[in-house]
Write an enzyme that holds these catalytic residues in place. Sequence first.
Site, PDB file in Angstrom:
ATOM      1  N   LYS A 191       0.877  -1.171   0.000  1.00  0.00           N
ATOM      2  CA  LYS A 191       0.000   0.000   0.000  1.00  0.00           C
ATOM      3  C   LYS A 191       0.915   1.222   0.000  1.00  0.00           C
ATOM      4  CE  LYS A 191      -1.858   3.089   1.874  1.00  0.00           C
ATOM      5  NZ  LYS A 191      -1.596   4.485   1.418  1.00  0.00           N
ATOM      6  N   CYS A 300      13.974  10.674   7.137  1.00  0.00           N
ATOM      7  CA  CYS A 300      13.721  10.243   8.524  1.00  0.00           C
ATOM      8  C   CYS A 300      14.968  10.371   9.384  1.00  0.00           C
ATOM      9  CB  CYS A 300      13.191   8.823   8.545  1.00  0.00           C
ATOM     10  SG  CYS A 300      14.268   7.642   7.738  1.00  0.00           S
ATOM     11  N   GLU A 398       9.097  16.549  15.011  1.00  0.00           N
ATOM     12  CA  GLU A 398       9.654  16.306  13.671  1.00  0.00           C
ATOM     13  C   GLU A 398       9.011  17.265  12.675  1.00  0.00           C
ATOM     14  OE1 GLU A 398       8.514  12.695  11.577  1.00  0.00           O
ATOM     15  OE2 GLU A 398      10.597  12.391  10.995  1.00  0.00           O
TER      16      GLU A 398
HETATM   17  P1  NAD Z   1       2.281   8.757   7.194  1.00  0.00           P
HETATM   18  O1  NAD Z   1       2.329   8.074   8.499  1.00  0.00           O
HETATM   19  O2  NAD Z   1       1.340   9.894   7.016  1.00  0.00           O
HETATM   20  O3  NAD Z   1       1.886   7.710   6.036  1.00  0.00           O
HETATM   21  C1  NAD Z   1       2.655   6.565   5.779  1.00  0.00           C
HETATM   22  C2  NAD Z   1       1.768   5.532   5.122  1.00  0.00           C
HETATM   23  O4  NAD Z   1       0.778   5.111   6.040  1.00  0.00           O
HETATM   24  C3  NAD Z   1       1.019   6.028   3.894  1.00  0.00           C
HETATM   25  O5  NAD Z   1       1.001   4.997   2.926  1.00  0.00           O
HETATM   26  C4  NAD Z   1      -0.374   6.273   4.428  1.00  0.00           C
HETATM   27  O6  NAD Z   1      -1.384   6.181   3.449  1.00  0.00           O
HETATM   28  C5  NAD Z   1      -0.503   5.141   5.427  1.00  0.00           C
HETATM   29  N1  NAD Z   1      -1.516   5.338   6.474  1.00  0.00           N
HETATM   30  C6  NAD Z   1      -1.938   6.495   7.025  1.00  0.00           C
HETATM   31  N2  NAD Z   1      -2.893   6.243   7.955  1.00  0.00           N
HETATM   32  C7  NAD Z   1      -3.055   4.900   8.003  1.00  0.00           C
HETATM   33  C8  NAD Z   1      -3.898   4.023   8.761  1.00  0.00           C
HETATM   34  N3  NAD Z   1      -4.755   4.481   9.678  1.00  0.00           N
HETATM   35  N4  NAD Z   1      -3.804   2.690   8.541  1.00  0.00           N
HETATM   36  C9  NAD Z   1      -2.928   2.209   7.641  1.00  0.00           C
HETATM   37  N5  NAD Z   1      -2.119   2.983   6.870  1.00  0.00           N
HETATM   38  C10 NAD Z   1      -2.181   4.316   7.064  1.00  0.00           C
HETATM   39  O7  NAD Z   1       3.760   9.172   6.853  1.00  0.00           O
HETATM   40  P2  NAD Z   1       4.284  10.048   5.630  1.00  0.00           P
HETATM   41  O8  NAD Z   1       3.862  11.470   5.881  1.00  0.00           O
HETATM   42  O9  NAD Z   1       3.907   9.383   4.354  1.00  0.00           O
HETATM   43  O10 NAD Z   1       5.864   9.897   5.790  1.00  0.00           O
HETATM   44  C11 NAD Z   1       6.642  10.728   6.578  1.00  0.00           C
HETATM   45  C12 NAD Z   1       6.974  10.053   7.902  1.00  0.00           C
HETATM   46  O11 NAD Z   1       7.638   8.808   7.677  1.00  0.00           O
HETATM   47  C13 NAD Z   1       7.932  10.855   8.767  1.00  0.00           C
HETATM   48  O12 NAD Z   1       7.498  10.826  10.101  1.00  0.00           O
HETATM   49  C14 NAD Z   1       9.265  10.103   8.634  1.00  0.00           C
HETATM   50  O13 NAD Z   1      10.159  10.277   9.709  1.00  0.00           O
HETATM   51  C15 NAD Z   1       8.778   8.703   8.534  1.00  0.00           C
HETATM   52  N6  NAD Z   1       9.816   7.842   7.935  1.00  0.00           N
HETATM   53  C16 NAD Z   1      10.468   6.956   8.749  1.00  0.00           C
HETATM   54  C17 NAD Z   1      11.474   6.155   8.225  1.00  0.00           C
HETATM   55  C18 NAD Z   1      12.205   5.168   9.085  1.00  0.00           C
HETATM   56  O14 NAD Z   1      12.815   4.271   8.535  1.00  0.00           O
HETATM   57  N7  NAD Z   1      12.161   5.276  10.401  1.00  0.00           N
HETATM   58  C19 NAD Z   1      11.794   6.247   6.860  1.00  0.00           C
HETATM   59  C20 NAD Z   1      11.112   7.165   6.079  1.00  0.00           C
HETATM   60  C21 NAD Z   1      10.097   7.954   6.624  1.00  0.00           C
END
Ligand code: NAD
Length: 505
Positions: A191, A300, A398
């Site tokens: 997804k 991240c 963040e």
């Molecule tokens: P997000 O949490 O908004 O979304 C990530 C994914 O989760 C998307 O595909 C979204 O559609 C899905 N999602 C959202 N709500 C959901 C739910 N209730 N159930 C299931 N899926 C759901 O994150 P983002 O804005 O896309 O990405 C940025 C974030 O990702 C930042 O906080 C960053 O630090 C983090 N990140 C972490 C790493 C790591 O390895 N630790 C790597 C890259 C990004």
Amino acid sequence: MSDFHPAADVKRKALENVRDVQLYINGEFVNAESQEIFANINPFTNEKINNVASGGKEDIQKAAAAARRAFKGEWGKMKQSERLAFVYKIADLIDEHVEELAPLEAYDTGLPLRITKKMVSRASQNFRFYAEMVSSRMVGDAYKVDNEFLNYTIHKPVGVAGLITPWNAPFMLETWKIAPALATGNTVILKPAEWSPLTANKLAEIIDLAGLPDGVFNVVQGFGETAGASLVAHEDVQLISFTGETTTGSEIMKNGADALKRFSMELGGKSPIIVFDDADLDRALDACTWGIFSFNGERCTANSRLYLHEDIAEAFIEKLKERVDHIKVGDPLDESTQVGPLIHMKHCENVKNYLKIAEEEGCDVYQGIVPDEYSNTNFVPPTLLLNADNTMRAVQEEIFGPVLAVMTFREEEEVIELANDVRYGLAGYVWTKDIQRGHRVSQAVDAGMLWINSQNVRDLRTPFGGAKYSGIGREGGYYAFEFYTETQVVHVALGDHHIPQFGKK
Ligand code: NAD
């Protein structure tokens, strides 16, 4: 805007005919059952790129049924060597499409082309690496118990893996999960993030070309609350590997609790970079600038909190300002661009809001330059928050943009405390020529990954993941086997050991 960078314009024209995106389920490209679509927006222009099928519960059900069939059928029964041959084939096909993938990713996400080129070239390595890891390192243990038993362990695939990914490095992060999931023998439902659907769709086309059995790999595009939540709740999806925001991760864990999902959580970060007065300051400056402003700051592991030893702070900040003044902000498809537009108008507003908050909290906001013609779009110039301190929201939360909070310290103990005084614990960077101090401070920082005198250079064999609110579990190297496989122990009696004879007359 269009006659500013002719080469970038040519690239964008070539991309303008990107087709609408469907779901990929059971080896076929299909519309969502509901026929719903959503518009995918270009971060550079805020104009629509294309329509994307908006998957929901019914599509997840179809994908899960297909993935389960494949797991119970051809894929599950396939010899490991044949399965890994498919994984190598995917890697080869990605290499063949690299020229297409890098601009597509830049077009869809706003990440500069010079960054997406590096990221997509790593994607095929993810597949090759895991094919090799599985054949060489996915091994069990054997335990001889006196002369009576031999116990041994094996790794079995878990079943259907649900992979949920963010928009900030989509192709790299998707392949980082898909490769170990498939190589260890699971089937997959991906997804992707709704703000970056294009390269996930291209990956579906590539994997389709590789000829995997139907249902082994599925992509359900759509929103988190619909497609994502249905994937998390589905009882035939045994594990969820999630990368995204901390709050989303905790929501997902709640939603998956009833089905006792196995989770890997890669979450947010607010990583410190600590520069001591004896450090190689030129190299520390290079690493610090790159570490926060590359990937548009949407990274991240970005070093978003800088702690400078008081004795070198003034000179270091002057040089930082100079770098910020000269970072080239612009069209992501222009090869010379260093910082592009943020992914989406909403995210851009969030980041700008943090800058307002930082100012209200007492920071001096120092910014680089965004060319005038981009002033109304999703650009945030490289930004320094000077005179920041740990109590501020802009330091604790963040921001996920090109924004660096700058602080000073005097003592080692003090800076360790400051570094640990946030809820996140993903990464950290320590700069000093005193090697003992380098190790000491690194080990004292509560984070999953530390670098000493180094920028963020990753080796695929090492564990990747965060402490505290930055994550649960580790992926990478053989650490991924812990998550993507079930460890089974088989106990074998070698002779007639004693068995209690209950009820015997
Ligand atoms: P997000 O949490 O908004 O979304 C990530 C994914 O989760 C998307 O595909 C979204 O559609 C899905 N999602 C959202 N709500 C959901 C739910 N209730 N159930 C299931 N899926 C759901 O994150 P983002 O804005 O896309 O990405 C940025 C974030 O990702 C930042 O906080 C960053 O630090 C983090 N990140 C972490 C790493 C790591 O390895 N630790 C790597 C890259 C990004």
